[in-house]
Each structure stands twice: as C-alpha cells, then as structure tokens.
Design a protein around this motif. Structure first.
Motif, PDB file in Angstrom:
ATOM      1  N   LYS A   1       0.833  -1.195   0.000  1.00 43.97           N
ATOM      2  CA  LYS A   1       0.000   0.000   0.000  1.00 43.97           C
ATOM      3  C   LYS A   1       0.872   1.251   0.000  1.00 43.97           C
ATOM      4  CE  LYS A   1      -4.009  -2.005   2.356  1.00 43.97           C
ATOM      5  NZ  LYS A   1      -4.927  -1.871   3.490  1.00 43.97           N
ATOM      6  N   THR A   2       0.306   2.321  -0.481  1.00 35.65           N
ATOM      7  CA  THR A   2       1.022   3.595  -0.481  1.00 35.65           C
ATOM      8  C   THR A   2       0.969   4.193   0.918  1.00 35.65           C
ATOM      9  OG1 THR A   2      -0.963   4.854  -1.050  1.00 35.65           O
ATOM     10  CG2 THR A   2       0.351   3.966  -2.879  1.00 35.65           C
ATOM     11  N   PHE A   3       1.757   5.228   1.116  1.00 40.18           N
ATOM     12  CA  PHE A   3       1.804   5.884   2.422  1.00 40.18           C
ATOM     13  C   PHE A   3       0.421   6.406   2.821  1.00 40.18           C
ATOM     14  CE2 PHE A   3       2.317   9.716   5.007  1.00 40.18           C
ATOM     15  CZ  PHE A   3       3.125   9.251   6.034  1.00 40.18           C
ATOM     16  N   ASN A   4      -0.291   7.008   1.872  1.00 42.18           N
ATOM     17  CA  ASN A   4      -1.609   7.570   2.173  1.00 42.18           C
ATOM     18  C   ASN A   4      -2.655   6.503   2.463  1.00 42.18           C
ATOM     19  OD1 ASN A   4      -0.697  10.225   1.861  1.00 42.18           O
ATOM     20  ND2 ASN A   4      -1.097  10.223  -0.353  1.00 42.18           N
ATOM     21  N   GLN A   5      -2.474   5.304   1.897  1.00 45.94           N
ATOM     22  CA  GLN A   5      -3.438   4.227   2.120  1.00 45.94           C
ATOM     23  C   GLN A   5      -3.290   3.580   3.489  1.00 45.94           C
ATOM     24  OE1 GLN A   5      -2.411   1.852  -1.338  1.00 45.94           O
ATOM     25  NE2 GLN A   5      -4.301   2.443  -2.392  1.00 45.94           N
ATOM     26  N   LYS A   6      -2.133   3.758   4.100  1.00 47.97           N
ATOM     27  CA  LYS A   6      -1.881   3.117   5.389  1.00 47.97           C
ATOM     28  C   LYS A   6      -2.421   3.966   6.541  1.00 47.97           C
ATOM     29  CE  LYS A   6       2.382   0.885   3.773  1.00 47.97           C
ATOM     30  NZ  LYS A   6       3.835   0.714   4.005  1.00 47.97           N
ATOM     31  N   SER A   7      -2.763   3.278   7.654  1.00 44.98           N
ATOM     32  CA  SER A   7      -3.200   3.975   8.863  1.00 44.98           C
ATOM     33  C   SER A   7      -1.987   4.338   9.704  1.00 44.98           C
ATOM     34  CB  SER A   7      -4.151   3.084   9.671  1.00 44.98           C
ATOM     35  OG  SER A   7      -5.285   2.739   8.906  1.00 44.98           O
ATOM     36  N   ASP A   8      -2.188   5.263  10.639  1.00 45.69           N
ATOM     37  CA  ASP A   8      -1.086   5.755  11.461  1.00 45.69           C
ATOM     38  C   ASP A   8      -0.749   4.751  12.555  1.00 45.69           C
ATOM     39  OD1 ASP A   8       0.838   7.223  12.710  1.00 45.69           O
ATOM     40  OD2 ASP A   8      -0.523   8.778  13.476  1.00 45.69           O
ATOM     41  N   LEU A   9       0.494   4.321  12.612  1.00 44.22           N
ATOM     42  CA  LEU A   9       0.943   3.373  13.629  1.00 44.22           C
ATOM     43  C   LEU A   9       0.879   3.992  15.028  1.00 44.22           C
ATOM     44  CD1 LEU A   9       2.121   0.520  13.975  1.00 44.22           C
ATOM     45  CD2 LEU A   9       4.405   1.503  13.749  1.00 44.22           C
ATOM     46  N   ASN A  10       0.879   5.310  15.096  1.00 42.17           N
ATOM     47  CA  ASN A  10       0.852   5.976  16.399  1.00 42.17           C
ATOM     48  C   ASN A  10      -0.547   6.168  16.948  1.00 42.17           C
ATOM     49  OD1 ASN A  10       3.592   6.286  16.950  1.00 42.17           O
ATOM     50  ND2 ASN A  10       3.759   8.058  15.605  1.00 42.17           N
ATOM     51  N   SER A  11      -1.550   5.789  16.193  1.00 42.36           N
ATOM     52  CA  SER A  11      -2.932   5.905  16.697  1.00 42.36           C
ATOM     53  C   SER A  11      -3.663   4.556  16.632  1.00 42.36           C
ATOM     54  CB  SER A  11      -3.708   6.952  15.887  1.00 42.36           C
ATOM     55  OG  SER A  11      -3.769   6.578  14.513  1.00 42.36           O
ATOM     56  N   VAL A  12      -2.988   3.515  16.178  1.00 44.79           N
ATOM     57  CA  VAL A  12      -3.618   2.210  16.059  1.00 44.79           C
ATOM     58  C   VAL A  12      -3.942   1.655  17.443  1.00 44.79           C
ATOM     59  CG1 VAL A  12      -1.438   0.928  16.067  1.00 44.79           C
ATOM     60  CG2 VAL A  12      -3.433  -0.053  14.958  1.00 44.79           C
ATOM     61  N   THR A  13      -5.040   0.926  17.549  1.00 42.51           N
ATOM     62  CA  THR A  13      -5.451   0.319  18.811  1.00 42.51           C
ATOM     63  C   THR A  13      -5.044  -1.147  18.846  1.00 42.51           C
ATOM     64  OG1 THR A  13      -7.618  -0.356  17.970  1.00 42.51           O
ATOM     65  CG2 THR A  13      -7.430   1.865  18.905  1.00 42.51           C
TER      66      THR A  13
END
Length: 297
Positions: free
Chosen positions: A158-170
């Motif tokens: 996936k591209t950078f924009n398609q990925k979720s933020d690792l710093n907000s993942v639960t």
C-alpha cells in the motif's frame, strides 16, 4: 588296661540313657521304612492359574508403559531427526518433512502432516494425539480476515496515504493482523507508550519482543508512522557523554568511545561512521540514528 576299662564302665543312670537312645533310633528307623511320606499330588485349577497369569501379564504391561519415555505435546513443524526416530518415523518420512519446512511452508493439521510425510495410518494414530498447533491455527478468530486480509503473493504494498497511522492504532486493530494476538498487540502498545507515546520511525517496530520479520512486514503493510511528536535530536559532534547516555543502547562506556573516535576524526562526517566506534551496537544503529543529527558547520 585298668585305665582303658574305666572308659566302658557306666553307671545305672548312664546305661538307662543309652538304652533309651537306642530305642529312639530303632523307632525312627521303623517309621522311615514302614511309613509312606509321599504327599498327595497337588491339583492345579487351570482357570485360577490362567487368571493369575493374566494379572501378572497386566502388571508387567503397566510397568513397561510406565518405563517408556513420556511424550509431551509438540508442534509437528519442529520435529528433528532424533525426535522423528523416537516417534517411529523412517528417515525418508523425516526427510520429506524437513524438505517441506525448508520451503518456509507450515503444517497446520494432522491431514497436512500425513500428506507431506506419507506416514502410515497406524503410526499417525499413535503420533497425532500429541500434536499441538498454535492457537491461531486451531482457534482462528472470526474476524481474522475481515479488514486486513493479507496475502504475501497477491497483495501489492500500500502507499503511504493508504496506510493507517501506527501511532494511533489500537490493540484491537493490531489483532486483525495475521500473527498478532492478545499479547503481541499489548506489547506494541506498551512499547509505544514506553518511548514517549509515539514511534519516530517504522524501524522501531523491530524493538518489540516477539515480532517476527514476517509479522512486522504484514503490520507495516497496513500501518506506518505518520503523526510524530517532536523529538529533540542531539548533535553528534557536540554532544557530551551525559547527553549521549540518554539515548537507548548507549551506555557510559560506549559514549566514552564515541567521544574518543570523534576526537581522532576531528568530528564525524556521517552518522554511519559510528559503526567504527569500539563496542558500538551496530545492529541497533538505525534506532540510535533517530535521536542524532550531524552539524558539519
């Protein structure tokens, strides 16, 4: 002669004793010749004998079973040559298993094991009760493929924009990644909290204990570091020993060697030159470089 004769002279009491002794000898000899001491033939009950023999055989079998090496549950993916021999596998069957595992493939069921090794049904029946597969194989989560259905071969990165933020993942989102369960998801969140509440770079995910390279790859296909808290970086060419030891993996001894190397080089020209420092933890350089900067002015 008179002296010798005195040895054969007996009193009345002695003569009576000799007479009684001879009489007892005569009686005992008569009993021996005329009395039949042979015992009657012992009658053996075949049923009782068979029952007794069965009990003895049963006790022997129990003793043999107790003396056999105990087999504890094991993952059949990690059977060694020695383990295979003790279980009764032939060298060909063990070789098939080892060749299959060298392809980085996994056995996830009893049927898979027989298909790969071609062991007989009888041998499989004795081995399979001890097979222990990982929980994610035996008890797959219902929502395992609901959102992050990852395939090593079919999915494109996936591209950078398609990925979720690792710093907000639960933790719940992390558990949907193949290979991450309750404990690993909690470790990732705990490590993120430990380093200040946010990852600085994706490489820090390698610091979480228990995450294999394959699981890290799957995780970074869905998440990446985006919103990073500001980090104060130290200038490698001016930082003191006390400042350097605040960085993870650098202790006072390594900090002292860094200062010595910096003096010899009249300043570092690149952060990668740290690998030349004595006792420097080279494998952790990518983590350490996150907290350093280089001012060449």
């Amino acid at each position: 002669m008179k002296h010798i004769k005195s040895h054969f002279t007996f009193t009345k009491q002695q003569r009576s004793g000799i007479f009684v002794l001879l009489l007892l000898i005569l009686i005992l000899q008569s009993i021996y010749f005329f009395v039949d001491f042979s015992s009657e033939e012992f009658q053996v009950n075949p049923n009782e004998l068979a029952q007794f023999q069965a009990e003895v055989d049963s006790l022997k079998h129990i003793e043999i079973q107790n003396n056999k090496p105990k087999i504890y549950p094991f993952n059949p993916n990690f059977i060694t040559d020695y383990k295979g021999y003790t279980l009764g596998m032939s060298s060909q069957e063990i070789d098939r298993l080892l060749a299959f595992r060298k392809q980085n493939k996994w056995i996830n069921s009893v049927k898979d094991f027989q298909t790969v090794t071609k062991v007989s049904d009888s041998l499989l029946a004795t081995m399979s009760p001890y097979f222990k597969f990982p929980d994610w194989v035996t008890n797959p989560k219902p929502n395992f493929k609901s959102k992050y259905n990852y395939s090593e071969t079919n999915n494109k990165p996936k591209t950078f924009n398609q990925k979720s933020d690792l710093n907000s993942v639960t933790a719940e989102q992390l558990k949907q990644i193949h290979g991450i369960g309750e404990k690993l998801s909690e470790r990732i969140i705990a490590y993120r909290t430990k380093i200040g509440g946010s990852f600085i770079a994706d490489v820090q995910l390698q610091e979480v204990y228990g995450l294999s390279p394959e699981v890290i790859k799957r995780t970074l296909n869905e998440f990446t570091v985006k919103n990073v808290k500001p980090v104060t970086k130290l200038n490698l060419n001016t930082a003191s020993i006390d400042e350097l030891v605040t960085i993870q993996y650098i202790d006072y001894e390594i900090a002292h060697h860094i200062i010595e190397e910096r003096t010899l080089r009249e300043g570092f020209k690149s952060l990668d030159e740290l690998t030349k420092v004595k006792d420097f933890p080279v494998k952790k350089i990518e983590i350490i470089k996150l907290y350093l900067t280089l001012n060449l002015d």
